[in-house]
Design a protein around this motif. Structure first.
Motif: not given
Length: 651
Positions: A35-43, A54-61, A173-179
């Protein structure tokens, strides 16, 4: 100070963040990732997903994220453990509709991370929020507070629903930010205060930005700081707003606790602002500032900013005269009462912009002479710097940077000429000499070191570790040299001589024996022969002196005859008698420096070394005869050819 333009390229030098998702079966790991990667819930989702990027432009950093799914099967636990060890951050999942999966975090998963020594930020994620029983509504804070108290490695807790798309991007986002912007190095959650290392780094940054050195950041200095860190100026209204916030929170009745004074933002106010940013979750602001000034995630200057010094084993590193003058100015600046006694609190103030005081631990602690008031004279202060520069030049230069050294750090020290070349030229340009102090137990080695720096008399029978003493030695004509004594316990000699280059850093070796004990004398001479032989074998020969300690006691019979025989046989000076207990060191330290200044003299010669030299002389003489004989033969042959040629011509 605002958050404008806080996003930086590759914060902390990270080119990518690897996040491993783990948790019990059926807690929603794979659905969360898809869901995070494709923005859809998988059946339908496979039991374990391949790595998801996740591509580099996915989050502000703008730092790419790789998400690793893991298996819940027991037989795959080894593979899961390997993935966890490679993680930059770990996301642990539980299902909001299955309380037992939450319990498993504190009974299995978090202890398992500790067992595996996985020391990275942990994000606890409650999945399937849409399935939670509405009648059992409990706040996330109530549920997680006890677990977070027990497991400080938990950075953030969040609940989400992949099915209803609630807070899915936020998880990673929180996981990346924590790193990229970790809380741990900056802030103590328990006391809700900035950590000491963070305070010290921010203090240094404040001083660097306080260009007029008036103890406050003016509006212009604040604006310069903002442009340097965030590439955007502050509007006058923003500066007024920042100051107003600080003044409201820190009105201050005293001179040191005000956040703003008539000159601008004080250090107290500057630190308060950063604590406020962190409390509000804006860690990236403080991290951007720290990284702009060269700090890494350990809140130390990044390795690439600290010069390293390549040198031969028999070269050493010393401070330049310009650096010594800088340190004298620093000393005078912090010796507030000008009494040539830098008190411990004043020394701590000098290093208050370094991650910690570098002299709080061995080998620097107590290595230099203390004044009667427990402080350091200027000579003792410079001696400590000389010791650190000799043992760890990069660390010495790093600390020079921390305390405000203004020049090129790589030019703050100089590399000396090779000791081997000094011996050849029969002189040295060194200002700092290292002396190895060897001898058997109870000989008086520790007492010699202690007397050098004014420490109380002590027995060396319990000494099992190397120790140092450093001081300035005054020579005739107002010349000053720094002498570093390194005590090598008797048990350490074997290890010392197992290293081919162990004597390369030694300018002179001193062999101490108890003059009242014949067995002590014999052992000292054995050590002398061993060390001299090692020098002959490796090419790192060193001048040597013998010290007859405990001169206040009666000498053993035949002591004078024995010592005369050994010193004459080996070609070195007669033993120097001293009594540390009586305070009589007989100018021994001046004599040590004098011998070190003449590196070609006082070098002992063993029987094996003498035989080797005689053999080499014999070989060289033989080679000379061979070469002379060959030359005669060649000349004779040439003469014959000339004679034969003439004869045939005349014929």
């Amino acid at each position: 100070m605002t958050k404008a333009a806080a996003g930086t390229t590759n914060p902390g030098g990270k080119n990518g963040v690897r996040i491993v998702v783990a948790g019990d079966r059926g807690t929603g790991k794979s659905s969360l990732i898809v869901t995070a990667a494709a923005d859809t819930f998988p059946a339908n989702v496979p039991p374990v997903l391949p790595p998801t990027r996740l591509p580099e432009d996915f989050y502000p950093d703008r730092v790419p994220v790789t998400i690793i799914d893991t298996s819940s099967r027991v037989e795959d636990s080894g593979k899961v453990a390997e993935e966890l060890k490679r993680a930059d951050a770990v996301v642990l999942t539980y299902a909001c509709d299955k309380p037992e999966t939450l319990d498993r975090l504190s009974t299995f998963w978090l202890p398992e991370l500790r067992r595996l020594e996985v020391k990275v930020p942990v994000i606890v994620v409650g999945c399937k929020l849409d399935l939670r029983d509405e009648s059992q509504q409990v706040s996330l804070e109530q549920v997680m507070s006890p677990i977070m108290q027990q497991f400080r490695e938990i950075e953030t807790c969040i609940e989400c629903s992949a099915f209803k798309h609630i807070q899915i991007p936020e998880v990673f986002y929180y996981a990346q930010k924590a790193v990229l912007h970790p809380t741990g190095p900056l802030f103590d959650q328990e006391s809700q205060t900035l950590k000491p290392r963070c305070v010290r780094a921010l203090k240094r940054i404040f001083i660097l930005c306080d260009h007029d050195r008036d103890g406050a950041l003016s509006d212009a200095e604040l604006n310069d700081f903002q442009v340097k860190c965030f590439n955007a100026p502050l509007q006058p209204s923003e500066i007024i707003g920042v100051k107003r916030v600080v003044e409201e929170k820190l009105p201050g009745g005293g001179a040191t606790d005000r956040g703003v004074n008539e000159r601008g933002l004080t250090l107290t106010g500057f630190l308060f602002l950063h604590a406020l940013f962190i409390e509000k979750g804006r860690l990236e602001t403080t991290w951007t500032v720290l990284r702009k000034f060269g700090y890494n995630n350990d809140i130390k200057l990044a390795d690439e900013l600290i010069p390293t010094f390549k040198r031969a084993p028999d070269q050493s590193v010393e401070l330049t005269n310009e650096t010594i003058e800088f340190l004298k100015v620093i000393y005078e600046l912090f010796d507030s009462d000008y009494d040539n006694n830098l008190r411990p609190v004043e020394l701590e103030d000098i290093f208050s912009t370094a991650p910690e005081s570098p002299w709080d631990e061995a080998p620097y602690k107590d290595a230099a002479e203390k004044t009667a008031l427990g402080g350091l004279s200027v000579n003792a202060f410079l001696s400590e710097w000389a010791l650190m520069t000799l043992l760890d030049p990069s660390r010495a230069v790093e600390n020079l940077i921390y305390i405000g050294y203004p020049g090129d750090p790589s030019a703050a020290v100089r590399i000396t000429r090779r000791r081997r070349l000094d011996r050849k030229k029969q002189q040295t340009e060194r200002n700092v000499f290292q002396c190895f102090v060897l001898g058997p137990k109870n000989a008086g080695k520790s007492a010699l070191l202690n007397s050098f720096v004014g420490r109380p008399f002590a027995d060396d029978s319990l000494t099992t570790e190397e120790g140092y003493a450093v001081n300035v030695v005054d020579l005739p004509g107002g010349i000053k040299k720094t002498l570093i004594l390194k005590e090598i316990p008797e048990e350490g000699v074997k290890k010392l001589l197992s290293d081919k280059e162990s004597l390369a850093s030694c300018d002179i070796a001193v062999f101490v024996h108890d003059s009242s004990d014949e067995s002590s004398w014999r052992r000292a001479t054995e050590l002398l022969v061993e060390v001299a032989g090692h020098g002959e074998d490796t090419g790192y020969e060193v001048p040597c002196l013998i010290v007859a300690a405990k001169d206040d006691l009666n000498s053993f019979p035949m002591a004078i005859q024995e010592s005369t025989r050994v010193s004459q046989d080996m070609g070195i000076e007669a033993p120097i008698p001293i009594s540390s207990k009586m305070g009589d060191t007989n100018s021994v330290f001046r004599r040590i420096v004098n011998a070190a200044e003449h590196p070609h003299l006082s070098i002992p010669e063993t029987e094996a070394g003498r035989s080797r030299k005689q053999y080499n002389r014999l070989i060289n003489r033989s080679l000379m005869f061979v070469s002379v004989g060959a030359a005669v033969a060649i000349v004779g042959l040439a003469a014959y050819r000339v004679y034969a040629a003439r004869k045939s011509t005349s014929g």
